[in-house]
Write a protein that holds these residues in place. Structure first.
Motif, PDB file in Angstrom:
ATOM      1  N   LEU A 363       0.621  -1.265  -0.165  1.00 56.55           N
ATOM      2  CA  LEU A 363       0.082   0.000   0.149  1.00 56.55           C
ATOM      3  C   LEU A 363       0.688   1.451  -0.117  1.00 56.55           C
ATOM      4  O   LEU A 363       0.686   2.259  -0.618  1.00 56.55           O
ATOM      5  CB  LEU A 363      -0.817   0.028   1.292  1.00 56.55           C
ATOM      6  CG  LEU A 363      -1.971  -1.241   1.293  1.00 56.55           C
ATOM      7  CD1 LEU A 363      -2.877  -0.703   2.564  1.00 56.55           C
ATOM      8  CD2 LEU A 363      -2.703  -1.280   0.052  1.00 56.55           C
ATOM      9  N   LEU A 364       2.001   1.048   0.773  1.00 60.77           N
ATOM     10  CA  LEU A 364       2.786   2.240   0.812  1.00 60.77           C
ATOM     11  C   LEU A 364       3.576   2.877  -0.624  1.00 60.77           C
ATOM     12  O   LEU A 364       3.346   3.938  -1.131  1.00 60.77           O
ATOM     13  CB  LEU A 364       3.903   2.068   1.546  1.00 60.77           C
ATOM     14  CG  LEU A 364       5.256   3.077   1.780  1.00 60.77           C
ATOM     15  CD1 LEU A 364       4.849   4.396   2.118  1.00 60.77           C
ATOM     16  CD2 LEU A 364       6.330   2.501   2.803  1.00 60.77           C
ATOM     17  N   GLU A 365       3.790   1.719  -1.298  1.00 59.62           N
ATOM     18  CA  GLU A 365       4.333   1.759  -2.606  1.00 59.62           C
ATOM     19  C   GLU A 365       3.304   2.253  -3.652  1.00 59.62           C
ATOM     20  O   GLU A 365       3.730   3.139  -4.493  1.00 59.62           O
ATOM     21  CB  GLU A 365       5.276   0.674  -3.280  1.00 59.62           C
ATOM     22  CG  GLU A 365       6.428   0.356  -2.183  1.00 59.62           C
ATOM     23  CD  GLU A 365       7.269  -0.649  -2.930  1.00 59.62           C
ATOM     24  OE1 GLU A 365       7.013  -1.487  -3.619  1.00 59.62           O
ATOM     25  OE2 GLU A 365       8.541  -0.736  -2.604  1.00 59.62           O
ATOM     26  N   GLN A 366       2.285   1.779  -3.569  1.00 61.58           N
ATOM     27  CA  GLN A 366       1.138   2.115  -4.504  1.00 61.58           C
ATOM     28  C   GLN A 366       0.904   3.709  -4.136  1.00 61.58           C
ATOM     29  O   GLN A 366       0.656   4.301  -5.185  1.00 61.58           O
ATOM     30  CB  GLN A 366      -0.180   1.345  -4.337  1.00 61.58           C
ATOM     31  CG  GLN A 366      -1.286   1.676  -5.089  1.00 61.58           C
ATOM     32  CD  GLN A 366      -0.921   1.512  -6.607  1.00 61.58           C
ATOM     33  OE1 GLN A 366      -0.800   0.407  -7.023  1.00 61.58           O
ATOM     34  NE2 GLN A 366      -0.568   2.627  -7.287  1.00 61.58           N
ATOM     35  N   SER A 367       0.620   3.823  -2.843  1.00 59.66           N
ATOM     36  CA  SER A 367       0.394   5.468  -2.598  1.00 59.66           C
ATOM     37  C   SER A 367       1.487   6.267  -3.097  1.00 59.66           C
ATOM     38  O   SER A 367       1.284   7.466  -3.724  1.00 59.66           O
ATOM     39  CB  SER A 367       0.153   5.700  -1.243  1.00 59.66           C
ATOM     40  OG  SER A 367      -0.726   6.585  -1.056  1.00 59.66           O
ATOM     41  N   ASP A 368       2.844   5.878  -3.019  1.00 59.65           N
ATOM     42  CA  ASP A 368       4.029   6.669  -3.661  1.00 59.65           C
ATOM     43  C   ASP A 368       3.880   6.656  -5.078  1.00 59.65           C
ATOM     44  O   ASP A 368       4.116   7.934  -5.660  1.00 59.65           O
ATOM     45  CB  ASP A 368       5.221   6.257  -3.210  1.00 59.65           C
ATOM     46  CG  ASP A 368       5.524   6.248  -1.659  1.00 59.65           C
ATOM     47  OD1 ASP A 368       4.877   7.067  -1.143  1.00 59.65           O
ATOM     48  OD2 ASP A 368       6.411   5.839  -1.214  1.00 59.65           O
ATOM     49  N   GLU A 369       3.482   5.700  -5.639  1.00 63.23           N
ATOM     50  CA  GLU A 369       3.398   5.839  -7.190  1.00 63.23           C
ATOM     51  C   GLU A 369       2.259   6.780  -7.692  1.00 63.23           C
ATOM     52  O   GLU A 369       2.484   7.556  -8.663  1.00 63.23           O
ATOM     53  CB  GLU A 369       3.043   4.249  -7.548  1.00 63.23           C
ATOM     54  CG  GLU A 369       3.000   4.123  -9.297  1.00 63.23           C
ATOM     55  CD  GLU A 369       2.622   2.759  -9.579  1.00 63.23           C
ATOM     56  OE1 GLU A 369       1.623   2.530 -10.528  1.00 63.23           O
ATOM     57  OE2 GLU A 369       3.156   1.772  -9.240  1.00 63.23           O
ATOM     58  N   TRP A 370       1.166   6.637  -7.099  1.00 63.64           N
ATOM     59  CA  TRP A 370       0.060   7.770  -7.380  1.00 63.64           C
ATOM     60  C   TRP A 370       0.430   9.328  -7.226  1.00 63.64           C
ATOM     61  O   TRP A 370       0.168  10.082  -7.895  1.00 63.64           O
ATOM     62  CB  TRP A 370      -1.197   7.401  -6.555  1.00 63.64           C
ATOM     63  CG  TRP A 370      -2.000   6.105  -7.000  1.00 63.64           C
ATOM     64  CD1 TRP A 370      -1.997   5.684  -8.355  1.00 63.64           C
ATOM     65  CD2 TRP A 370      -2.897   5.463  -6.076  1.00 63.64           C
ATOM     66  NE1 TRP A 370      -2.854   4.379  -8.231  1.00 63.64           N
ATOM     67  CE2 TRP A 370      -3.286   4.549  -6.773  1.00 63.64           C
ATOM     68  CE3 TRP A 370      -3.463   5.449  -4.973  1.00 63.64           C
ATOM     69  CZ2 TRP A 370      -4.215   3.187  -6.456  1.00 63.64           C
ATOM     70  CZ3 TRP A 370      -4.321   4.529  -4.375  1.00 63.64           C
ATOM     71  CH2 TRP A 370      -4.501   3.454  -5.201  1.00 63.64           C
ATOM     72  N   ALA A 371       1.295   9.276  -6.082  1.00 65.24           N
ATOM     73  CA  ALA A 371       1.448  10.750  -5.738  1.00 65.24           C
ATOM     74  C   ALA A 371       2.654  11.369  -6.914  1.00 65.24           C
ATOM     75  O   ALA A 371       2.754  12.420  -6.854  1.00 65.24           O
ATOM     76  CB  ALA A 371       2.492  10.823  -4.297  1.00 65.24           C
ATOM     77  N   THR A 372       3.316  10.482  -7.563  1.00 67.21           N
ATOM     78  CA  THR A 372       4.435  11.005  -8.331  1.00 67.21           C
ATOM     79  C   THR A 372       4.009  11.035  -9.868  1.00 67.21           C
ATOM     80  O   THR A 372       4.521  11.405 -10.706  1.00 67.21           O
ATOM     81  CB  THR A 372       5.680  10.086  -8.412  1.00 67.21           C
ATOM     82  OG1 THR A 372       5.181   8.713  -8.712  1.00 67.21           O
ATOM     83  CG2 THR A 372       6.209  10.196  -7.063  1.00 67.21           C
ATOM     84  N   GLN A 373       2.641  10.380 -10.119  1.00 66.88           N
ATOM     85  CA  GLN A 373       2.125  10.583 -11.383  1.00 66.88           C
ATOM     86  C   GLN A 373       1.539  12.015 -11.563  1.00 66.88           C
ATOM     87  O   GLN A 373       1.397  12.768 -11.045  1.00 66.88           O
ATOM     88  CB  GLN A 373       0.417   9.575 -11.458  1.00 66.88           C
ATOM     89  CG  GLN A 373       1.265   8.438 -11.374  1.00 66.88           C
ATOM     90  CD  GLN A 373      -0.384   7.539 -11.475  1.00 66.88           C
ATOM     91  OE1 GLN A 373      -1.276   8.087 -11.241  1.00 66.88           O
ATOM     92  NE2 GLN A 373      -0.290   6.265 -11.663  1.00 66.88           N
ATOM     93  N   ARG A 374       2.020  12.359 -12.789  1.00 74.55           N
ATOM     94  CA  ARG A 374       1.807  13.870 -13.248  1.00 74.55           C
ATOM     95  C   ARG A 374       0.330  14.285 -13.321  1.00 74.55           C
ATOM     96  O   ARG A 374      -0.061  15.441 -12.989  1.00 74.55           O
ATOM     97  CB  ARG A 374       2.610  14.016 -14.602  1.00 74.55           C
ATOM     98  CG  ARG A 374       4.098  14.143 -14.595  1.00 74.55           C
ATOM     99  CD  ARG A 374       4.793  14.442 -15.927  1.00 74.55           C
ATOM    100  NE  ARG A 374       4.419  15.515 -16.401  1.00 74.55           N
ATOM    101  CZ  ARG A 374       4.702  16.292 -17.501  1.00 74.55           C
ATOM    102  NH1 ARG A 374       5.239  15.439 -18.447  1.00 74.55           N
ATOM    103  NH2 ARG A 374       4.337  17.488 -17.767  1.00 74.55           N
ATOM    104  N   SER A 375      -0.666  13.476 -13.956  1.00 82.46           N
ATOM    105  CA  SER A 375      -1.832  13.802 -13.961  1.00 82.46           C
ATOM    106  C   SER A 375      -2.541  13.529 -12.928  1.00 82.46           C
ATOM    107  O   SER A 375      -2.417  12.455 -12.151  1.00 82.46           O
ATOM    108  CB  SER A 375      -2.499  13.043 -15.113  1.00 82.46           C
ATOM    109  OG  SER A 375      -2.492  11.566 -14.904  1.00 82.46           O
ATOM    110  N   ARG A 376      -3.658  14.182 -12.213  1.00 80.61           N
ATOM    111  CA  ARG A 376      -4.565  13.978 -11.374  1.00 80.61           C
ATOM    112  C   ARG A 376      -5.530  12.954 -11.555  1.00 80.61           C
ATOM    113  O   ARG A 376      -5.935  12.738 -12.707  1.00 80.61           O
ATOM    114  CB  ARG A 376      -5.223  15.288 -10.928  1.00 80.61           C
ATOM    115  CG  ARG A 376      -4.323  16.312 -10.164  1.00 80.61           C
ATOM    116  CD  ARG A 376      -5.108  17.337  -9.978  1.00 80.61           C
ATOM    117  NE  ARG A 376      -4.458  18.282  -9.031  1.00 80.61           N
ATOM    118  CZ  ARG A 376      -3.274  19.224  -9.333  1.00 80.61           C
ATOM    119  NH1 ARG A 376      -3.417  19.431 -10.746  1.00 80.61           N
ATOM    120  NH2 ARG A 376      -2.881  20.025  -8.678  1.00 80.61           N
TER     121      ARG A 376
END
Length: 399
Positions: A363-376
């Motif tokens: 879950l931590l890594e998935q949240s980090d991945e979403w946070a670094t995505q350019r598009s909302r």
């Protein structure tokens, strides 16, 4: 003796101690890729089979940097579509967590035969309890900080789901529920908000979970999306005072089960006409028309539609641009699939701490991945209508 066993024995006989682990990692990676590609193509290399759905199309070379050194990989290519090995995905923390859980089960002598075989294949037999303890502590601190962090701002949309895993408890193997909360904030971005472990999905468990999120700062929830759990529905009303959306996909499975096999597609399409309406009043009117037309021949299905109408169509009261992401729990299905894939490797967890370690790391890594995505996940312009956060717009440039 199989070809794979002979090949592995050959590696053991000819490799020096310094190269042994790297060679074994390469061998295991090659077998994993072969198995994954066989699943994607539907057949083994050179095999003629009616189940074949794709063909291999050569290889591409790639260097894989591991702690044992550089491993040279030959990644298979497909004639249609693409293939990338799952083990090369950037999930370093989750990989460490999986290793820690497997090692912990192994050294405690409570692992399954499949885990024992995996430990031996990856050369982890010599690990000590102190080494495992250090690795677990490193991961547990990060996961604990992540799961207990303050939740700031408004979170108009909240997805809730649960999966079951097996754990050893007082000498018995028992199933436990692992619940996950994912939200979209006032900036239109997704985050994993929390997880919890419990004996079942009864209302007291959901109440405790949602209250823990509220204590950390969760507020502003307008719509909570989940499968049909009466305990969860009641907890959402008591703690969040939000509208509840029943997962449309799961409802349709329940609904079509009341129709005959030959009529299921027709019934599904018929009910689906309500989802195609442009606004909530039209959707509710069409829903009731379909239910009334089904009532003479399939009364139980009509009764199910009567009871579920407001819960299944709740998303229609929200912005049109958001509805495709609000009507079901599908937005977190990929995350659930990743959790299932990793937990299946373990099979039976040695304790609840190991569950939190592995799933929390994912879950931590998935949240980090979403946070670094350019598009909302949702645009600022559309999320502003359901969030208390003011939408910032630049003034028009004078001509």
């Amino acid at each position: 003796m199989t070809d794979d066993t002979m090949a592995l024995r050959g590696l053991l006989e000819k490799s020096s101690d310094a190269d042994l682990l790297r060679e074994m990692i390469g061998f295991a990676a090659e077998r994993l890729m072969a198995l994954e590609v066989a699943g994607l193509t539907g057949a083994a290399p050179g095999e003629r089979s009616e189940s074949r759905i794709n063909q291999r199309n050569g290889y591409r070379d790639r260097d894989w940097q591991t702690r044992a050194g550089t491993v040279e990989l030959r990644i298979p290519k497909l004639r249609r579509g693409s293939y990338f090995p799952a083990f090369l995905e950037p999930r370093r923390t989750a990989e460490k967590a999986l290793t820690a859980v497997i090692q912990e089960a192994y050294i405690q002598g409570i692992s399954t035969r499949s885990v024992d075989d995996l430990v031996r294949a990856m050369g982890m037999e010599g690990v000590s309890k102190s080494q495992v303890s250090r690795l677990c502590a490193e991961i547990d601190d990060r996961v604990k900080d992540f799961l207990n962090r303050p939740i700031e701002g408004d979170w108009p949309y909240l997805w809730l789901d649960a999966t079951y895993v097996k754990v050893r408890e007082a000498g018995r193997i028992v199933p436990v529920a692992v619940t996950i909360a994912v939200g979209v904030n006032g900036d239109g971005r997704r985050e994993v908000l929390g997880m919890a472990i419990g004996a079942s999905e009864a209302e007291p468990f959901w109440l405790d979970f949602l209250r823990s999120l509220a204590r950390r700062g969760l507020r502003g929830v307008k719509l909570a999306i989940s499968d049909a759990h009466e305990g969860l529905k009641a907890a959402v009303s008591k703690v969040l005072r939000a509208t509840w959306q029943r997962c449309r996909v799961h409802f349709m499975r329940n609904a079509t089960a009341h129709a005959g096999k030959t009529q299921r597609r027709l019934v599904s399409a018929w009910i689906g006409t309500a989802f195609a309406e442009a606004d909530a009043p039209a959707a509710h009117a069409q829903w009731r028309r379909v239910a009334d037309q089904l009532r003479p021949k399939v009364p139980r299905l009509a009764e199910l539609m009567d009871a579920a109408e407001h819960d299944v169509l709740a998303y229609m009261d929200f912005p049109r641009e958001h509805r495709a992401k609000l009507h079901s729990t599908n937005p977190i299905e990929r995350l659930n699939g990743e959790i299932k894939r990793r937990t299946d490797v373990v099979g039976i967890f040695p304790n609840e701490g190991a569950i939190t370690r592995l799933i929390g790391a994912i879950l931590l890594e998935q949240s980090d991945e979403w946070a670094t995505q350019r598009s909302r996940y949702m645009t600022l312009e559309t999320i502003g209508s359901v969030s208390h956060n003011p939408t910032v717009s630049l003034p028009a440039v004078a001509a």
